[in-house]
Write an enzyme that holds these catalytic residues in place. Structure first.
Site, PDB file in Angstrom:
ATOM      1  N   HIS A  23     106.440  45.133  33.605  1.00 11.60           N
ATOM      2  CA  HIS A  23     105.486  44.037  33.834  1.00 11.60           C
ATOM      3  C   HIS A  23     105.365  43.893  35.347  1.00 11.60           C
ATOM      4  CE1 HIS A  23     103.281  40.695  32.140  1.00 11.60           C
ATOM      5  NE2 HIS A  23     103.847  39.859  32.996  1.00 11.60           N
ATOM      6  N   LYS A 168      94.805  37.591  31.281  1.00 14.01           N
ATOM      7  CA  LYS A 168      95.112  37.284  32.685  1.00 14.01           C
ATOM      8  C   LYS A 168      95.561  38.569  33.351  1.00 14.01           C
ATOM      9  CE  LYS A 168      99.048  34.782  34.667  1.00 14.01           C
ATOM     10  NZ  LYS A 168      99.763  33.495  34.717  1.00 14.01           N
ATOM     11  N   LYS A 170      97.367  40.386  36.561  1.00  9.02           N
ATOM     12  CA  LYS A 170      98.247  40.152  37.698  1.00  9.02           C
ATOM     13  C   LYS A 170      97.751  41.019  38.840  1.00  9.02           C
ATOM     14  CE  LYS A 170     101.602  37.458  36.291  1.00  9.02           C
ATOM     15  NZ  LYS A 170     101.800  36.145  36.928  1.00  9.02           N
ATOM     16  N   ASP A 199      95.900  36.164  38.351  1.00 10.57           N
ATOM     17  CA  ASP A 199      96.996  35.466  39.020  1.00 10.57           C
ATOM     18  C   ASP A 199      97.401  36.315  40.223  1.00 10.57           C
ATOM     19  OD1 ASP A 199      99.159  34.007  39.821  1.00 10.57           O
ATOM     20  OD2 ASP A 199     100.266  34.148  37.923  1.00 10.57           O
ATOM     21  N   GLU A 225      94.388  31.912  39.669  1.00  9.63           N
ATOM     22  CA  GLU A 225      95.688  31.247  39.773  1.00  9.63           C
ATOM     23  C   GLU A 225      96.380  31.619  41.085  1.00  9.63           C
ATOM     24  OE1 GLU A 225      97.924  31.855  36.204  1.00  9.63           O
ATOM     25  OE2 GLU A 225      99.836  31.287  37.112  1.00  9.63           O
ATOM     26  N   ASP A 252      99.849  27.116  40.723  1.00 12.61           N
ATOM     27  CA  ASP A 252     101.058  27.406  39.929  1.00 12.61           C
ATOM     28  C   ASP A 252     102.289  27.140  40.804  1.00 12.61           C
ATOM     29  OD1 ASP A 252     103.010  28.243  38.233  1.00 12.61           O
ATOM     30  OD2 ASP A 252     102.416  30.320  38.115  1.00 12.61           O
ATOM     31  N   LYS A 276     104.635  24.287  33.798  1.00  6.82           N
ATOM     32  CA  LYS A 276     105.766  25.100  33.321  1.00  6.82           C
ATOM     33  C   LYS A 276     106.986  24.204  33.263  1.00  6.82           C
ATOM     34  CE  LYS A 276     104.152  29.491  35.158  1.00  6.82           C
ATOM     35  NZ  LYS A 276     104.307  30.529  36.185  1.00  6.82           N
ATOM     36  N   GLU A 330      99.812  30.342  27.834  1.00  7.87           N
ATOM     37  CA  GLU A 330     100.208  31.755  27.930  1.00  7.87           C
ATOM     38  C   GLU A 330     101.650  31.937  27.444  1.00  7.87           C
ATOM     39  OE1 GLU A 330      99.823  32.734  32.153  1.00  7.87           O
ATOM     40  OE2 GLU A 330     101.697  31.693  32.560  1.00  7.87           O
TER      41      GLU A 330
HETATM   42  C1  MUC Z   1     103.320  33.351  36.747  1.00  5.47           C
HETATM   43  O1  MUC Z   1     103.320  33.307  37.953  1.00  5.47           O
HETATM   44  O2  MUC Z   1     102.405  32.777  36.165  1.00  5.47           O
HETATM   45  C2  MUC Z   1     103.396  34.160  33.776  1.00  5.47           C
HETATM   46  C3  MUC Z   1     102.823  35.165  33.099  1.00  5.47           C
HETATM   47  C4  MUC Z   1     103.203  36.323  33.704  1.00  5.47           C
HETATM   48  O3  MUC Z   1     102.845  37.440  33.414  1.00  5.47           O
HETATM   49  O4  MUC Z   1     103.996  36.056  34.758  1.00  5.47           O
HETATM   50  C5  MUC Z   1     104.267  34.686  34.761  1.00  5.47           C
HETATM   51  C6  MUC Z   1     104.472  34.009  36.054  1.00  5.47           C
HETATM   52 MG    MG Z   2     101.377  32.185  38.008  1.00  2.55          MG
END
Ligand code: MUC
Ligand code: MG
Length: 393
Positions: A23, A168, A170, A199, A225, A252, A276, A330
């Site tokens: 991941h 989402k 990254k 994000d 994000e 976040d 969170k 999520e």
């Molecule tokens: C984050 O920063 O949101 C949440 C989903 C993911 O893939 O990483 C996290 C952390």
């Molecule tokens: Mg995040």
């Protein structure tokens, strides 16, 4: 029905659970999660479970599984023995006296307490948190394999399975130009079928964000994000004002405490808060942050730190009590892990995560799974993250 009673004992352990694939985030890649699982016993015989998960040790924020475990075992647990289990506010205040900060550690303990007390009363935890306003929430999946073809394949499969239609991505590990190209390709592949969000996990400076976010929005991204560093509230403010008519800016890492939430609300520095439980310091403090969001006309999103079904179910219980100004959740952590710690996961039906209605957080912990993944058995000593290309010079 047995009523709540004093706290008898609290124990924490670190687990190591591999992920189904690497991941990749802006700051590195993980291939296992190391949640801290807390068990709390009340003197009436009831017991409850809590969890705090971080991502890549202390690389998402200051706390790591090792620091969380240490704070609980050494300071928080001894401070809470014999305290009234039902006095949640007093328990939080006592943890604050025993230990400054350490929000993740406190959240895991509070979670276990609320699970145990709810089970004593034979009630689902949401009843103690204000009552349920949602039975289900749209469930996001994060595309973070680092490979465009694999990301697209994952998204298509999850669409077909009716599990997810919000994805989402990254970003922030590649150059901004490469990120725009990759996001655009995925957006074309999913056009008309799914919603796409990104994000950046703090990777960009304000100038980069002002330059490249409009291109991501042109590609079809609707929610952005944490594009900039957690301290960069000024940039969040500018981006929210400039891009607000076309997409939503979500905080976040910047929004942890209720005071952070006030700062963002006053500065009109984001349209949405990613909530969170761990970073806010528990379920009750998540509701405090959500209350500030509601008062400031800011939406919420049910965030994750990639918890197992224990922490995910606890998060689902508190999210279920919040208002309707939401962007889904999520809580896909369990699906990213090779296996889970409960006998049955929360169901996903028609793209929505279903709230479990049983006592406590509504999931039953499988003791053999706890033992199987216990760090004492895995033999690991630290929480791994592959920092890859990240500069060290
Ligand atoms: C984050 O920063 O949101 C949440 C989903 C993911 O893939 O990483 C996290 C952390
Ligand atoms: Mg995040």
């Amino acid at each position: 029905m047995i009523g709540p009673s004093p706290i008898e004992r609290i124990e924490a352990r670190i687990l190591d659970i591999p992920t189904i694939r690497p991941h990749k985030l802006s700051f590195g890649a993980i291939s296992r999660q190391s949640p801290v699982i807390v068990q709390l016993w009340l003197r009436n015989g009831a017991t409850g479970f809590g969890e705090a998960a971080t991502i890549g040790g202390p690389s998402w924020n200051e706390e790591s599984p090792e620091s969380i475990w240490h704070a609980i075992q050494t300071y928080l647990a001894p401070a809470l023995v014999d305290q009234d289990g039902a006095a949640f506010g007093a328990v939080l205040a006592r943890m604050d006296v025993a230990c400054k900060g350490n929000a993740f550690a406190k959240s895991a303990v509070e979670m276990a307490l609320i699970d145990a007390v709810s089970r004593s009363l034979n009630l689902p935890a949401y009843q103690l948190l204000g009552g349920k306003r949602h039975q289900s929430l749209p469930l996001v999946w994060t595309l973070a394999s680092g490979d465009v073809a694999q990301d697209l394949e994952e998204a298509q499969l999850r669409l077909q399975q009716k599990r997810h239609r919000i994805f989402k991505m990254k970003i922030g590990a590649r150059t901004p130009q490469q990120d725009v190209a990759v996001v655009s390709e995925i957006a074309r592949g999913l056009a008309g079928k799914a919603t796409l969000t990104v994000d950046v996990n703090q990777a960009w400076d304000g100038h980069t964000a002002r330059r490249y976010l409009p291109q991501l929005i042109d590609a079809g991204v609707t929610l952005i994000e944490q594009p900039v560093a957690k301290w960069n509230v000024e940039a969040l403010k500018t981006l929210s004002a400039e891009l607000g008519s076309r997409a939503s800016i979500m905080a976040d890492e910047t929004v942890c405490t209720p005071q952070d939430a006030m700062l963002l609300a006053r500065g009109q520095a984001s349209h949405v808060f990613s909530l969170k439980v761990a970073k806010h310091g528990g379920l009750l403090r998540t509701r405090q942050v959500a209350g500030i969001a509601e008062a400031a006309d800011i939406g919420w999103y049910g965030g994750t730190m990639l918890e197992t079904s224990i922490g995910s179910a606890a998060s689902a219980h508190v999210f279920a009590t919040l208002n309707h100004q939401h962007h889904g959740c999520e809580l896909f952590g369990p699906q990213l892990l090779v296996d889970d710690l409960v006998t049955a996961r929360m169901p996903i039906v028609d793209f929505e995560l279903q709230l479990p209605d049983g006592p406590g957080f509504g999931v039953e912990v499988d003791q053999t799974q706890l033992d199987r993944f216990d760090r004492a058995r895995t033999g690991l000593h630290t929480t791994h993250i592959d920092l890859g290309h990240q500069a060290t010079a």
